[in-house]
Design a protein around this motif. Sequence first.
Motif, PDB file in Angstrom:
ATOM      1  N   ARG A   1     -23.404 -31.191 -21.175  1.00 36.85           N
ATOM      2  CA  ARG A   1     -24.622 -31.420 -20.409  1.00 36.85           C
ATOM      3  C   ARG A   1     -24.332 -31.070 -18.954  1.00 36.85           C
TER       4      ARG A   1
ATOM      5  N   LEU B   1     -25.092 -30.951 -15.027  1.00 35.55           N
ATOM      6  CA  LEU B   1     -25.854 -31.705 -14.012  1.00 35.55           C
ATOM      7  C   LEU B   1     -25.936 -30.883 -12.728  1.00 35.55           C
TER       8      LEU B   1
ATOM      9  N   ASN C   1     -29.135 -29.044 -16.986  1.00 31.58           N
ATOM     10  CA  ASN C   1     -30.050 -29.755 -17.862  1.00 31.58           C
ATOM     11  C   ASN C   1     -30.824 -30.825 -17.102  1.00 31.58           C
ATOM     12  N   GLU C   2     -30.218 -31.253 -15.999  1.00 29.59           N
ATOM     13  CA  GLU C   2     -30.835 -32.296 -15.203  1.00 29.59           C
ATOM     14  C   GLU C   2     -30.558 -31.997 -13.733  1.00 29.59           C
ATOM     15  N   VAL C   3     -31.511 -32.269 -12.864  1.00 33.86           N
ATOM     16  CA  VAL C   3     -31.297 -32.015 -11.434  1.00 33.86           C
ATOM     17  C   VAL C   3     -31.528 -33.308 -10.647  1.00 33.86           C
ATOM     18  N   TYR C   4     -30.532 -33.701  -9.883  1.00 34.83           N
ATOM     19  CA  TYR C   4     -30.666 -34.913  -9.052  1.00 34.83           C
ATOM     20  C   TYR C   4     -31.018 -34.517  -7.621  1.00 34.83           C
TER      21      TYR C   4
END
Lengths: 295, 295
Positions: free
Chosen positions: A186, A188, A214-217
Motif C-alpha cells: 500500500r 502512502l 493509494n492514499e494521500v495525507y
Amino acid sequence: MPITHLPLNALRAFEAAARLGSMNAAATELGVTHGAVSRHVKALEERFGLPLFERHPRAIVPTREGAQLASELAEAFDRMQIAVSRVQPGPLTLSCSSTVMMRWLIPRLEKFKRANQAIELRLNINYDNVDFIREEISLAIRTSIYRAPAGAVAETLIHEEIGPVCHPDYADRLGLSKPDDLLRARILGSATRPQAWTDWAAALGRPELRMTPNEVYAHFYLVIQAAACGLGLALAPRLLVDDEIRSGHLVAPLGFVAGPYELQLWIADHLRGRVDVRTTANWIRAEMRAMSATP
Amino acid sequence: MPITHLPLNALRAFEAAARLGSMNAAATELGVTHGAVSRHVKALEERFGLPLFERHPRAIVPTREGAQLASELAEAFDRMQIAVSRVQPGPLTLSCSSTVMMRWLIPRLEKFKRANQAIELRLNINYDNVDFIREEISLAIRTSIYRAPAGAVAETLIHEEIGPVCHPDYADRLGLSKPDDLLRARILGSATRPQAWTDWAAALGRPELRMTPNEVYAHFYLVIQAAACGLGLALAPRLLVDDEIRSGHLVAPLGFVAGPYELQLWIADHLRGRVDVRTTANWIRAEMRAMSATP
DNA sequence: CGTTCGAGTGAGTTTTTATCACATCAAGCC
DNA sequence: GGCTTGATGTGATAAAAACTCACTCGAACG
C-alpha cells in the motif's frame, strides 16, 4: 512632489492594496476598515491626477502606473522595515515545514535552548516561499524544490537521501526486498510533495515503475506516522525517519538512494550580521552534519 | 515591529532632524513648528526604548543607533520619492553656477526653448554638491573640483582652458605679453574659486609666481564684469569669456592653457531614462562641443 | 550679565484618519 | 428572473493624531 509632503500613510495603504489585490485584504493587514483604505487610495489618485486601480465589481486591478508605483514603494517600505529592525531587533524566527518541525527540530529544541539560553526563538510553519522582510523571518529550512526569494541567500545543508519506509512487521509480511515487491504494498503519499514516489523511481533508474499512492495525507508527518502504524509504505527522506529506524519503529527495506533535491538553509540577507542568527545557523549546520555522518 | 504599524510621519521627521542636525531646521523643511518635530522624535524614542539623539544645549547629536537608523531611512525615503516621481514627473531641473547660467546658459536659452518647446525647464543655482533626489534635480553642470554625489553619474563635457583676461585698453596700457608682466597688474579673484590663479601658474609651469588677488569678488561673473570694465585681470575659463573676446570687450593677452579641471555633466541616475532629460543632456553636449570646436 | 538660540512641554485647537452604516454594482446561483 | 453574495464607494460623525501657542530651561555668545 517633495518628499516632505508625501502622504506616507496613504502610500502604505495603496501599496498593501496593490500587493494583495484587494482593499479589504489591505484593510485587514493594516488593522483598519476597508473604508479607510478606499479613502487613502482615492486621495492618492486625486493627488496624482491618475487612476491607480481599474475598478471591477468584485476586484481591483492596478493600472500600469499603479503596479509600477506599488512595486517601487514595496522596496522602499522593505528598506524602512529593515532600518527599523536594526535598532529594534525582534526575536529570531525560524521557518520550516510542519514535518521538519515535528521530526527534526522539536526533538533537538531542548538541546538548542540549553546551549543558547539567550536566544529567543520564534517558530514559523511554512514549507514554500515566504517574505523574509514582511514576515520578519530570520532563517528557513527548505528543500530545493523552492527557490530562495530575493532578500535571502540559500546554502546547502545536506543532499537528501530518500527511500521507502514502513513498519518492520509490514515489510516482513509482504516480503519486501526489491523495488518490484512494492507493487504488492500500500503506497502512502503526501499532498505537499506529490512527486515523491516518481522522484524515487527515477533515482533508482526505474522511471517506468508506476508508484501511484493509494492514499494521500495532507501533511508529510502524517504519512510517516501512518507508515509507522503499519498502514503502508511512506517515501521519506532519511533525515526525517532516522530516529524511527534506530528505535525500530520503522525499517527501510530497500535502503536509501540519493534524491533529486537538497535541503537548504535560507538566511535573511539583512540579518546575516546578527550574532544570534549566525549562532543558530551554525547550530543547524552542525546538527545536519551530525545526521549525515551517522549512516 | 511590523511594517504595518511603523509611525511613518515620525520616522520622516526624525530623518530630517538627524540629517539637518536640528529640530528647528527639520521643522522648517517640513513646514511645521519645532515642537511638532520634537514630539515626533520623542514618540519614536519612547517606542524604541532608546535615545536617538544626545541633547546638548544648542544642538542635537544623533546617537550611534540614531545615526544608523537615519541613514538607512534616508535611503528608503529617497526610493519612495523616486517611485512617486515616476508617476508624477516634475519639470526638468538644471542646476549650474550663477556664472555658468549668466554667461553660458542664458545666452543659449532662447535657442533651446525654440528647439524644445515641450520641455518645461526649471533652473537651480548651485555650484557645488547638491542632492539630486531631495532637491529634484535632473541635470547639473559642474567643474570636476567637486565629485558627483551618489545618485548621479558624471561625464566629461570639456577640458577647461584657462587664462587671464582683461579690457583691451588695460592690456595695452600695461603692456601685458608674458606672465611676469602680470605682476604689474591688478589681480581680481573670486571667492568661489580662490585657487584659480595658483592653478594657472601651475599649469604654465611657473608655480613660483605669487598671484595673490588684490580684490576678491563674491561671484565669478562679477570678476569677469570687473575685468571687462577695466578694473584688472580676471583668470577665466575660455568657455565663459569667449563671447566677450569675440565681441572685443575682453582680450586674453597670454592666451589660454589647459587647466587642471574639466567641466562635467551630472545626470540624476533615476532620470536617465526620461526623454526630456536625454534630449536636454544631448543639447548641452552638442553646445559644449560647438564651443570647443571654435578656437 | 543680559541676550540669543535651540530644544522640551502643558494645554488647547485643528486636521487627519477612521468608523459606522448604508449604497451600489455585477457575478453567481437556485 | 429574482435573490444572495462579495467587494468597493461614501455621507455623517467620532476618534485619534498632529500641530500650534506660549512658555520654560540651559548654556553659549557677545
